[in-house]
Each structure stands twice: as structure tokens, then as C-alpha cells.
Design an enzyme around this catalytic site. Structure first.
Site, PDB file in Angstrom:
ATOM      1  N   SER A 197       0.798  -1.219   0.000  1.00 31.04           N
ATOM      2  CA  SER A 197       0.000   0.000   0.000  1.00 31.04           C
ATOM      3  C   SER A 197       0.837   1.278   0.000  1.00 31.04           C
ATOM      4  O   SER A 197       0.385   2.297  -0.494  1.00 31.04           O
ATOM      5  CB  SER A 197      -0.942   0.007   1.201  1.00 31.04           C
ATOM      6  OG  SER A 197      -0.228  -0.182   2.395  1.00 31.04           O
ATOM      7  N   HIS A 225      -5.282  -3.648  -1.775  1.00 33.32           N
ATOM      8  CA  HIS A 225      -5.160  -2.652  -2.842  1.00 33.32           C
ATOM      9  C   HIS A 225      -5.201  -3.246  -4.244  1.00 33.32           C
ATOM     10  O   HIS A 225      -5.154  -2.516  -5.227  1.00 33.32           O
ATOM     11  CB  HIS A 225      -3.868  -1.837  -2.666  1.00 33.32           C
ATOM     12  CG  HIS A 225      -3.935  -0.920  -1.499  1.00 33.32           C
ATOM     13  ND1 HIS A 225      -4.480   0.341  -1.568  1.00 33.32           N
ATOM     14  CD2 HIS A 225      -3.588  -1.105  -0.204  1.00 33.32           C
ATOM     15  CE1 HIS A 225      -4.443   0.902  -0.377  1.00 33.32           C
ATOM     16  NE2 HIS A 225      -3.900   0.056   0.472  1.00 33.32           N
ATOM     17  N   LYS A 256     -11.919  -0.073  -0.357  1.00 27.69           N
ATOM     18  CA  LYS A 256     -11.003   0.547  -1.324  1.00 27.69           C
ATOM     19  C   LYS A 256     -11.651   0.497  -2.705  1.00 27.69           C
ATOM     20  O   LYS A 256     -12.634   1.182  -2.920  1.00 27.69           O
ATOM     21  CB  LYS A 256      -9.638  -0.096  -1.188  1.00 27.69           C
ATOM     22  CG  LYS A 256      -9.018   0.398   0.137  1.00 27.69           C
ATOM     23  CD  LYS A 256      -7.803  -0.291   0.621  1.00 27.69           C
ATOM     24  CE  LYS A 256      -7.417   0.339   1.967  1.00 27.69           C
ATOM     25  NZ  LYS A 256      -6.564  -0.510   2.768  1.00 27.69           N
TER      26      LYS A 256
HETATM   27  C1  LIG Z   1      -6.327  -0.542   4.199  1.00 25.29           C
HETATM   28  C2  LIG Z   1      -5.658  -1.805   4.516  1.00 25.29           C
HETATM   29  C3  LIG Z   1      -6.103  -2.631   5.547  1.00 25.29           C
HETATM   30  C4  LIG Z   1      -7.197  -2.207   6.484  1.00 25.29           C
HETATM   31  O1  LIG Z   1      -8.442  -2.183   5.897  1.00 25.29           O
HETATM   32  P1  LIG Z   1      -9.593  -1.240   6.504  1.00 25.29           P
HETATM   33  O2  LIG Z   1     -10.825  -1.816   5.933  1.00 25.29           O
HETATM   34  O3  LIG Z   1      -9.286   0.137   6.061  1.00 25.29           O
HETATM   35  O4  LIG Z   1      -9.525  -1.397   8.003  1.00 25.29           O
HETATM   36  C5  LIG Z   1      -5.493  -3.850   5.719  1.00 25.29           C
HETATM   37  N1  LIG Z   1      -4.442  -4.227   4.945  1.00 25.29           N
HETATM   38  C6  LIG Z   1      -3.958  -3.425   3.984  1.00 25.29           C
HETATM   39  C7  LIG Z   1      -2.803  -3.886   3.169  1.00 25.29           C
HETATM   40  C8  LIG Z   1      -4.534  -2.194   3.744  1.00 25.29           C
HETATM   41  O5  LIG Z   1      -4.033  -1.386   2.806  1.00 25.29           O
END
Ligand SMILES: *Cc1c(COP(=O)(O)O)cnc(C)c1O
Length: 409
Positions: A197, A225, A256
Site C-alpha cells: 500500500s 489494494h 477501497k
Molecule cells: C487498508 C488496509 C487494511 C485495512 O483495511 P480497513 O478496511 O481500512 O480497516 C489492511 N491491509 C492493507 C494492506 C490495507 O491497505
């Protein structure tokens, strides 16, 4: 006792103090900053350098809403319909009375997307990772985790009490070395992200799968992602690399590219029913709201019905990167929709973010501990909310402003 005032002062002094940005959202792809007190709106007038956006509306390069699905007509209709039928909340945990048909439909459609037998929803990606990992391994077991894995993975590892071995980022030689020395005879879990990320780079998944098999470990892949963007179906990088059948568990978020909120894990039926029985952040937490669930379900359907959404995104990414290169940015811009540009010190990075903000561009300044010390950076994520003209204008400005931050420039 922790000295709260001293902590805050230290964070301030190191340019690490976090603050809420206080944004509003006039439109997809735009954020609005609060007007500065006193001297009225700072119009993009004569004494202002050319700006990528109008007035206080800035182009949003921080959003993970890659495909623009938070505002797609189909996700909106699905959410409104579920809202009027079922109300605003699920009322309780899934294992109580908070279990809805929509949840089970979404789980089935995610399992199909990910080419797995079953899936289980969680309240968020953070909750998924801190629930899944301690369910799989405990005090006598070991975990091998990429050094730059997301904080939720690290927290899940710590919470499990298992021995934690962190390997250098994307370094499968280091991973194998640790496996040779530290695998032991108990349970062993390898955790990676498929698309990282903060660095926007891709895990050597085939090699990790090799090692997991050779050393008899379970493998959990976080596709937060990558889901929605990679592969013919848009399932993610495991699909793109034809490896879905060779991992134990894949997790991802609904917040996302799928434009909603929540998360899921997918795997074989037995493992999923094990997690339903063992993952405490699933068991002891209220189910996802029906409208949120319906929006995510519509989003998964859109991945199949509108593959052009992915093509549009990759075209935009290409425009943004080629304009950055034309503007003189020589850094490797990476293989994905996440484009990190390393500045260096915290203060220089904050200053660069500030200059960009004044010129209509809103990008995240990513600082330690999210990234290693001395590698503070600006992180740009491209979404379908940004039009080609926005992207080329912004890239020219970014290139100019970042040259002012570089040691020689
Ligand atoms: C954003 C993210 C999370 C957390 O997800 P949320 O739904 O925002 O709590 C977990 N792992 C990765 C790699 C992320 O980028």
C-alpha cells in the site's frame, strides 16, 4: 505514566504530529479545505501560481476509491434500496440476529470472485487481520511477515503471541533463510500483501507460494489494494498470476476499490468455518450494515459487468506516469495505481505536500513509522474520479514542486 504533553511536543518537533485535515467532499475526486480564518477565500488569482483545481477544491490523490464506485449509480441504488428495506444498522453480531441474506450473498459472490470455496465478512480490514492471524497461530507457533506489511497485519501477529520473523521487503532469499532457521515443528504462517500500500510494488507471489509449499506453512495474502483492479475478472493479483488455488487464505477490503466499507477473507470451507468459530473480531463485533453490504455486492457485480472501469483506471495511471516522466521525474514510478515519490526528511515532505496543496493537489505525506525513517514520501493514488486533463495538469505541477525538494534542485 505516559507524559502526554511531552509526547505531543515531541511529535510536533519531529514533524510527526497527526491532525485531522478537516475536509469536505464537494464531488468525487475533489476535496475542499476549510477556508482560512480572517482573510477570506484565497482565490486562484493573479498572485497565485497556476493551480490544478479551483479555489479551495483540491484534486484528491489520497483516495483508494480507485474505480470511483463510491458514487456509481448502481452502488447508490443498491445502498438506498437496502437502507429503506432494512434500516441503518444490522443490530447485532452475525452469530446473534445480525445475519442477513445480503451478507451471505456477498460472501458467495466474493468467494466466486476469488475462486475460493467460501468467504467470511469482517467489520473492516483492520479487524479482519487482527482476527484471522491469532485464530491461526498461537504462542508456540511462528509467523513470517514482510517487513512493510500493513499495521493491521503486524498487530494481528503481535496479538497472536506467535514468534514473529520479519523478512526484508519482497526478499524471498531472506524469507527462505528465516524458514530454514526458524520454521520449527509447529504451525507456521507466512503473511504478505499482493500489492503494497505504501510502495505500490508487487509481491513475488509465485516464489512465496513455492516456499510455503516447500516448508509446509500456511499462506495468507492481503489483497486490499489489488482487489478490483488486477486480473481478467478484477479479482486481484492472485488471479492475474493464476495462483488463487495455491494460497490458503486471501483477505481484502470492501472500502477501497469496492467503494464501500468492511472486509472479507476467502479460503476453503473448512478454514472459513474455523475462522467463524475462532476469529474474535468476527464473533464479538456487530455485523456490517445492510446498505454497506448491498453497495459492496453491487460493486462486485460491476467488476464483471463493467470491465471498462478497470481499463479506464489503467489508462489514467498511464497518463499520470507519462506526464510525471515528461516533467522530469526520473524515479521508477512502479507497476500500479499507487505512485510513491520519496522526498526524504519529514519536514521536506510536509513542505512539499503544502506547496502542492497551494497549487490544488491533495496528496498524502507518508512519514515514519508508516515508512522507514528518512524515506518520508508523497503518495499519489490515481482514481477514475480524476480526468485526463486533471492528471496531466497535476503531474506537471508535481514534477516542478518536487524538483524544489530534491537535494540538488
Ligand atoms: C487498508 C488496509 C487494511 C485495512 O483495511 P480497513 O478496511 O481500512 O480497516 C489492511 N491491509 C492493507 C494492506 C490495507 O491497505
Amino acid at each position: 505514566m505516559v507524559d502526554i504533553a511531552a509526547f505531543l511536543q515531541r511529535q510536533q518537533k519531529d514533524a510527526r504530529l497527526r491532525r485531522l485535515p478537516g475536509l469536505d467532499h464537494p464531488d468525487g475526486g475533489r476535496v475542499r479545505l476549510p477556508e482560512p480564518d480572517g482573510d477570506g477565500p484565497k482565490a486562484a488569482g493573479a498572485d497565485q501560481p497556476e493551480s490544478a483545481a479551483v479555489g479551495h477544491d483540491l484534486l484528491d490523490f489520497s483516495s483508494n476509491d480507485y474505480l470511483g464506485l463510491t458514487r456509481h449509480p448502481m452502488t447508490l441504488v443498491a445502498a438506498v434500496d437496502a437502507l429503506s428495506r432494512y434500516g441503518t444498522g444490522a443490530g447485532s453480531a452475525r452469530l446473534m440476529s445480525g445475519d442477513f441474506d445480503l451478507h451471505r450473498q456477498l460472501e458467495q459472490s466474493l468467494a466466486r470472485l476469488k475462486d475460493q470455496e467460501a468467504a467470511l465478512l469482517f467489520g473492516s480490514g483492520y479487524l479482519a487481520n487482527i482476527g484471522i492471524i491469532p485464530a491461526l497461530v498461537g504462542r508456540h507457533d511462528v509467523i513470517f511477515s514482510d517487513r512493510i506489511n500493513h499495521a493491521s497485519i503486524l498487530d494481528g501477529c503481535r496479538l497472536s503471541g506467535a514468534g514473529l520473523h520479519r523478512f526484508a521487503h519482497n526478499d524471498t532469499n531472506h524469507l527462505e533463510d528465516l524458514l530454514k532457521r526458524r520454521r520449527g515443528k509447529k504451525e507456521a504462517l507466512i503473511v504478505v500483501e499482493s500489492l503494497y500500500s505504501m510502495d505500490g510494488d508487487i509481491c513475488p507471489l509465485a516464489e512465496v507460494v513455492e516456499l510455503k509449499q516447500r516448508y509446509g506453512c500456511r499462506l495468507l495474502v492481503d489483497e486490499a489494494h489489488a482487489t478490483g483492479l488486477f486480473g481478467d475478472k478484477g479479482a486481484g493479483l492472485l488471479e492475474a498470476q493464476d495462483l488463487a488455488g495455491r494460497v490458503d487464505l486471501v483477505m481484502g477490503t470492501l472500502g477501497k476499490a469496492l467503494g464501500s466499507y468492511g472486509a472479507y477473507v476467502a479460503g476453503d470451507r473448512q478454514l472459513i468455518s474455523f475462522l467463524l468459530n475462532r476469529a474474535r473480531s468476527f464473533i464479538f463485533s456487530t455485523a456490517l450494515p445492510p446498505a454497506t453490504t448491498a453497495a459492496a455486492l453491487a460493486a462486485v457485480e460491476l467488476l464483471a459487468e463493467e470491465p471498462q472501469l478497470r481499463q479506464e483506471l489503467w489508462q489514467r495511471v498511464e497518463i499520470f506516469k507519462s506526464c510525471l516522466a515528461q516533467g522530469g521525474i526520473e524515479a521508477d514510478l512502479g507497476p500500479s495505481q499507487i505512485v510513491p515519490l520519496t522526498v526524504g526528511s519529514n519536514q521536506a515532505t510536509l513542505d512539499a505536500a503544502d506547496r502542492l496543496r497551494q497549487r490544488g493537489i491533495y496528496a498524502a505525506a507518508v512519514r515514519p513509522p508508516t515508512v522507514p525513517a528518512g524515506q518520508a514520501r508523497l503518495r499519489f493514488s490515481v482514481t477514475n474520479h480524476l480526468e485526463s486533463d486533471d492528471l496531466s495538469a497535476a503531474a506537471a505541477i508535481i514534477a516542478t514542486e518536487l524538483k524544489k525538494s530534491s537535494p540538488g534542485g
